[in-house]
Write a protein that holds these residues in place. Sequence first.
Motif, PDB file in Angstrom:
ATOM      1  N   ARG A 146       0.849  -1.186   0.000  1.00 20.55           N
ATOM      2  CA  ARG A 146       0.000   0.000   0.000  1.00 20.55           C
ATOM      3  C   ARG A 146       0.881   1.230   0.000  1.00 20.55           C
ATOM      4  NH1 ARG A 146      -2.839   0.072   5.021  1.00 20.55           N
ATOM      5  NH2 ARG A 146      -4.358   1.522   4.215  1.00 20.55           N
ATOM      6  N   GLU A 147       0.554   2.187  -0.849  1.00 18.29           N
ATOM      7  CA  GLU A 147       1.359   3.394  -0.931  1.00 18.29           C
ATOM      8  C   GLU A 147       1.092   4.291   0.271  1.00 18.29           C
ATOM      9  OE1 GLU A 147       0.777   5.493  -4.513  1.00 18.29           O
ATOM     10  OE2 GLU A 147       1.658   3.936  -5.776  1.00 18.29           O
ATOM     11  N   ARG A 148       2.158   4.841   0.783  1.00 23.60           N
ATOM     12  CA  ARG A 148       2.003   5.803   1.872  1.00 23.60           C
ATOM     13  C   ARG A 148       1.503   7.114   1.290  1.00 23.60           C
ATOM     14  NH1 ARG A 148       6.190   6.632   6.740  1.00 23.60           N
ATOM     15  NH2 ARG A 148       4.836   7.915   8.028  1.00 23.60           N
ATOM     16  N   LYS A 149       0.380   7.591   1.787  1.00 29.09           N
ATOM     17  CA  LYS A 149      -0.226   8.796   1.218  1.00 29.09           C
ATOM     18  C   LYS A 149       0.235  10.079   1.924  1.00 29.09           C
ATOM     19  CE  LYS A 149      -3.145   6.654  -1.625  1.00 29.09           C
ATOM     20  NZ  LYS A 149      -2.882   5.263  -1.334  1.00 29.09           N
ATOM     21  N   SER A 150       0.724   9.925   3.171  1.00 28.25           N
ATOM     22  CA  SER A 150       1.126  11.124   3.906  1.00 28.25           C
ATOM     23  C   SER A 150       2.191  10.783   4.944  1.00 28.25           C
ATOM     24  CB  SER A 150      -0.083  11.755   4.606  1.00 28.25           C
ATOM     25  OG  SER A 150      -0.558  10.903   5.628  1.00 28.25           O
ATOM     26  N   TYR A 151       2.908  11.810   5.376  1.00 25.86           N
ATOM     27  CA  TYR A 151       3.860  11.656   6.476  1.00 25.86           C
ATOM     28  C   TYR A 151       3.536  12.739   7.479  1.00 25.86           C
ATOM     29  CZ  TYR A 151       8.155  11.276   9.137  1.00 25.86           C
ATOM     30  OH  TYR A 151       9.054  11.084  10.163  1.00 25.86           O
ATOM     31  N   GLY A 152       3.254  12.347   8.715  1.00 26.69           N
ATOM     32  CA  GLY A 152       2.857  13.349   9.691  1.00 26.69           C
ATOM     33  C   GLY A 152       3.256  13.009  11.096  1.00 26.69           C
ATOM     34  N   LYS A 153       3.236  14.012  11.942  1.00 23.67           N
ATOM     35  CA  LYS A 153       3.469  13.814  13.373  1.00 23.67           C
ATOM     36  C   LYS A 153       2.472  14.662  14.146  1.00 23.67           C
ATOM     37  CE  LYS A 153       8.372  12.611  13.102  1.00 23.67           C
ATOM     38  NZ  LYS A 153       8.249  11.254  13.622  1.00 23.67           N
ATOM     39  N   GLU A 154       2.116  14.177  15.313  1.00 19.14           N
ATOM     40  CA  GLU A 154       1.171  14.921  16.146  1.00 19.14           C
ATOM     41  C   GLU A 154       1.521  14.705  17.597  1.00 19.14           C
ATOM     42  OE1 GLU A 154      -2.530  11.815  16.619  1.00 19.14           O
ATOM     43  OE2 GLU A 154      -2.535  13.137  14.872  1.00 19.14           O
ATOM     44  N   THR A 155       1.064  15.584  18.460  1.00 15.07           N
ATOM     45  CA  THR A 155       1.328  15.427  19.887  1.00 15.07           C
ATOM     46  C   THR A 155       0.107  15.859  20.694  1.00 15.07           C
ATOM     47  OG1 THR A 155       2.872  15.929  21.675  1.00 15.07           O
ATOM     48  CG2 THR A 155       2.380  17.729  20.163  1.00 15.07           C
ATOM     49  N   THR A 156      -0.209  15.075  21.713  1.00 16.27           N
ATOM     50  CA  THR A 156      -1.278  15.427  22.652  1.00 16.27           C
ATOM     51  C   THR A 156      -0.650  16.267  23.763  1.00 16.27           C
ATOM     52  OG1 THR A 156      -2.443  13.375  22.171  1.00 16.27           O
ATOM     53  CG2 THR A 156      -3.077  14.524  24.176  1.00 16.27           C
ATOM     54  N   LEU A 157      -1.214  17.424  24.033  1.00 19.15           N
ATOM     55  CA  LEU A 157      -0.637  18.359  25.001  1.00 19.15           C
ATOM     56  C   LEU A 157      -0.930  17.917  26.432  1.00 19.15           C
ATOM     57  CD1 LEU A 157      -1.828  21.575  23.133  1.00 19.15           C
ATOM     58  CD2 LEU A 157       0.321  20.343  22.820  1.00 19.15           C
ATOM     59  N   ASN A 158      -0.031  18.306  27.352  1.00 14.53           N
ATOM     60  CA  ASN A 158      -0.231  17.941  28.758  1.00 14.53           C
ATOM     61  C   ASN A 158      -1.435  18.661  29.358  1.00 14.53           C
ATOM     62  OD1 ASN A 158       1.936  16.178  28.917  1.00 14.53           O
ATOM     63  ND2 ASN A 158       3.386  17.845  29.267  1.00 14.53           N
ATOM     64  N   THR A 159      -1.659  19.904  28.897  1.00 20.22           N
ATOM     65  CA  THR A 159      -2.847  20.645  29.328  1.00 20.22           C
ATOM     66  C   THR A 159      -3.441  21.352  28.116  1.00 20.22           C
ATOM     67  OG1 THR A 159      -1.430  22.526  29.892  1.00 20.22           O
ATOM     68  CG2 THR A 159      -2.067  21.086  31.705  1.00 20.22           C
ATOM     69  N   ASP A 160      -4.755  21.559  28.120  1.00 19.95           N
ATOM     70  CA  ASP A 160      -5.401  22.286  27.022  1.00 19.95           C
ATOM     71  C   ASP A 160      -4.875  23.724  27.010  1.00 19.95           C
ATOM     72  OD1 ASP A 160      -6.897  20.019  26.713  1.00 19.95           O
ATOM     73  OD2 ASP A 160      -8.606  20.761  27.847  1.00 19.95           O
ATOM     74  N   LYS A 202     -10.092  26.054  23.488  1.00 23.09           N
ATOM     75  CA  LYS A 202      -8.833  25.437  23.928  1.00 23.09           C
ATOM     76  C   LYS A 202      -8.514  24.215  23.062  1.00 23.09           C
ATOM     77  CE  LYS A 202      -8.384  27.034  28.648  1.00 23.09           C
ATOM     78  NZ  LYS A 202      -7.981  26.665  30.010  1.00 23.09           N
ATOM     79  N   VAL A 203      -7.237  23.956  22.914  1.00 20.82           N
ATOM     80  CA  VAL A 203      -6.768  22.869  22.051  1.00 20.82           C
ATOM     81  C   VAL A 203      -6.015  21.839  22.880  1.00 20.82           C
ATOM     82  CG1 VAL A 203      -5.082  22.360  20.206  1.00 20.82           C
ATOM     83  CG2 VAL A 203      -6.671  24.276  19.959  1.00 20.82           C
ATOM     84  N   ARG A 204      -6.233  20.530  22.587  1.00 19.82           N
ATOM     85  CA  ARG A 204      -5.559  19.457  23.329  1.00 19.82           C
ATOM     86  C   ARG A 204      -4.572  18.663  22.481  1.00 19.82           C
ATOM     87  NH1 ARG A 204      -7.789  15.512  26.183  1.00 19.82           N
ATOM     88  NH2 ARG A 204      -6.704  13.818  25.192  1.00 19.82           N
ATOM     89  N   LEU A 205      -4.655  18.815  21.139  1.00 17.54           N
ATOM     90  CA  LEU A 205      -3.747  18.065  20.260  1.00 17.54           C
ATOM     91  C   LEU A 205      -3.391  18.917  19.052  1.00 17.54           C
ATOM     92  CD1 LEU A 205      -3.965  14.391  19.070  1.00 17.54           C
ATOM     93  CD2 LEU A 205      -4.012  16.205  17.364  1.00 17.54           C
ATOM     94  N   LEU A 206      -2.121  18.825  18.638  1.00 18.16           N
ATOM     95  CA  LEU A 206      -1.657  19.531  17.438  1.00 18.16           C
ATOM     96  C   LEU A 206      -0.887  18.564  16.556  1.00 18.16           C
ATOM     97  CD1 LEU A 206      -0.386  22.756  19.224  1.00 18.16           C
ATOM     98  CD2 LEU A 206      -2.222  22.711  17.520  1.00 18.16           C
ATOM     99  N   GLY A 207      -1.077  18.685  15.240  1.00 21.79           N
ATOM    100  CA  GLY A 207      -0.368  17.795  14.326  1.00 21.79           C
ATOM    101  C   GLY A 207      -0.149  18.439  12.972  1.00 21.79           C
ATOM    102  N   ILE A 208       0.863  17.942  12.277  1.00 18.64           N
ATOM    103  CA  ILE A 208       1.177  18.420  10.928  1.00 18.64           C
ATOM    104  C   ILE A 208       1.430  17.212  10.050  1.00 18.64           C
ATOM    105  CG2 ILE A 208       2.826  19.726   9.500  1.00 18.64           C
ATOM    106  CD1 ILE A 208       3.631  21.215  12.092  1.00 18.64           C
ATOM    107  N   SER A 209       0.945  17.247   8.815  1.00 20.08           N
ATOM    108  CA  SER A 209       1.326  16.201   7.864  1.00 20.08           C
ATOM    109  C   SER A 209       1.582  16.826   6.497  1.00 20.08           C
ATOM    110  CB  SER A 209       0.247  15.114   7.756  1.00 20.08           C
ATOM    111  OG  SER A 209      -0.860  15.584   7.034  1.00 20.08           O
ATOM    112  N   VAL A 210       2.399  16.107   5.721  1.00 15.35           N
ATOM    113  CA  VAL A 210       2.677  16.490   4.341  1.00 15.35           C
ATOM    114  C   VAL A 210       2.208  15.340   3.462  1.00 15.35           C
ATOM    115  CG1 VAL A 210       4.502  16.985   2.657  1.00 15.35           C
ATOM    116  CG2 VAL A 210       4.595  18.009   4.941  1.00 15.35           C
TER     117      VAL A 210
END
Length: 365
Positions: free
Chosen positions: A242-256, A333-341
């Motif tokens: 299966r072809e990889r369609k994206s490459y990304g990373k994300e992180t759940t924050l310790n506090t919102d 408020k935000v609890r998770l941030l991520g970026i993908s290409v």
Amino acid sequence: MHDIRKIIHIDMDAFYASVEQRDNHELKGKPVIVGGDPQSRGVVAACSYEARKFGIHSAMPCATAYKRCPHAAFIRPRFDVYKAVSLLIREIFLDYTDLVEPLSLDEAFLDVTINNKGISSATQIAQQIRREIFKKTEGLTASAGVSFNKFLAKVASDVNKPNGITVITPGQAPFFIDQLPIRKFFGVGKVTEERMLNLGIKNGADLKKVSLENLIHYFGKTGSYYYNIAHGRDSRPVQPNRERKSYGKETTLNTDIDDTNQMLDILGEIARKVIEGLRREDRQGLTLTLKLKYYDFQSVTRSVTFPEPISDLKLIMENLKILLANTEAGDKKVRLLGISVSNFLGVQKNTDGWVQLPLPFGIEG
């Protein structure tokens, strides 16, 4: 029906939790939750069937799981161990067929229409594979679905869990699909289920009555997929690479957080890691996507596509600032941030997926 394929879907039973129970006999028969610290913001990566009786499930906050079952054993994930077991299981699959499509560490499709053993019965192959998994992994069990397409094989593997097998022949398919609750259809999430129920579509029989035109009207191009599977049609092949369609990373924050400057600082760190990963894997993509999850667990994404491959951190950060301003971040408020290409140039390999920082919590059955 011409050229009927023989497809098997193998799904390990409560995989991560079962590995933990296998490796620590004191956990046998007890509620086991694999995931983060219940005092932290971690989520449940997997849980044993004993824990599921308390209403605990994958992706639930560990704090909620603790309230429901305070006497459960909370275990940190050991992904190196799960990966090693997964590779062992994959070797068993490859003994039977080269057409193996892994979906995650704990499940895969196999096309055994033509197989390495010359066995005509897909059911017999599924049973042999399950026996071999049990023996070679020292006691782990797998459930199997056997049918003539991927949709039915995947749904079938869930029918007799744990440690069961379900076979759906072409003759049995119409009745099976008619009886199937709409939420059990692969690709129907909570939001789609709600929309379908509002349209009076409760099961496969109801879905079958809706015309292709109406399904496309209600659900866009996915409507044709729903129409086909309602009629037992799914021509998707088992794809070994299966072809990889994206490459990304994300992180759940310790506090919102609601400070957008702080969010941009965190996104800057994630962006550096994404750029490093893309360079390491020699990938070039045109589309940048920002992903965030608000305090109420609602997820949103915002994307921008460039004419040239994305590689410059300054350009990425300028665009992330614009994308972030196009969300409710700050007001909410935000609890998770991520970026993908994504939108890669050239041929890619491997599977889709975000990489969780610091731990990649998979969700399994």
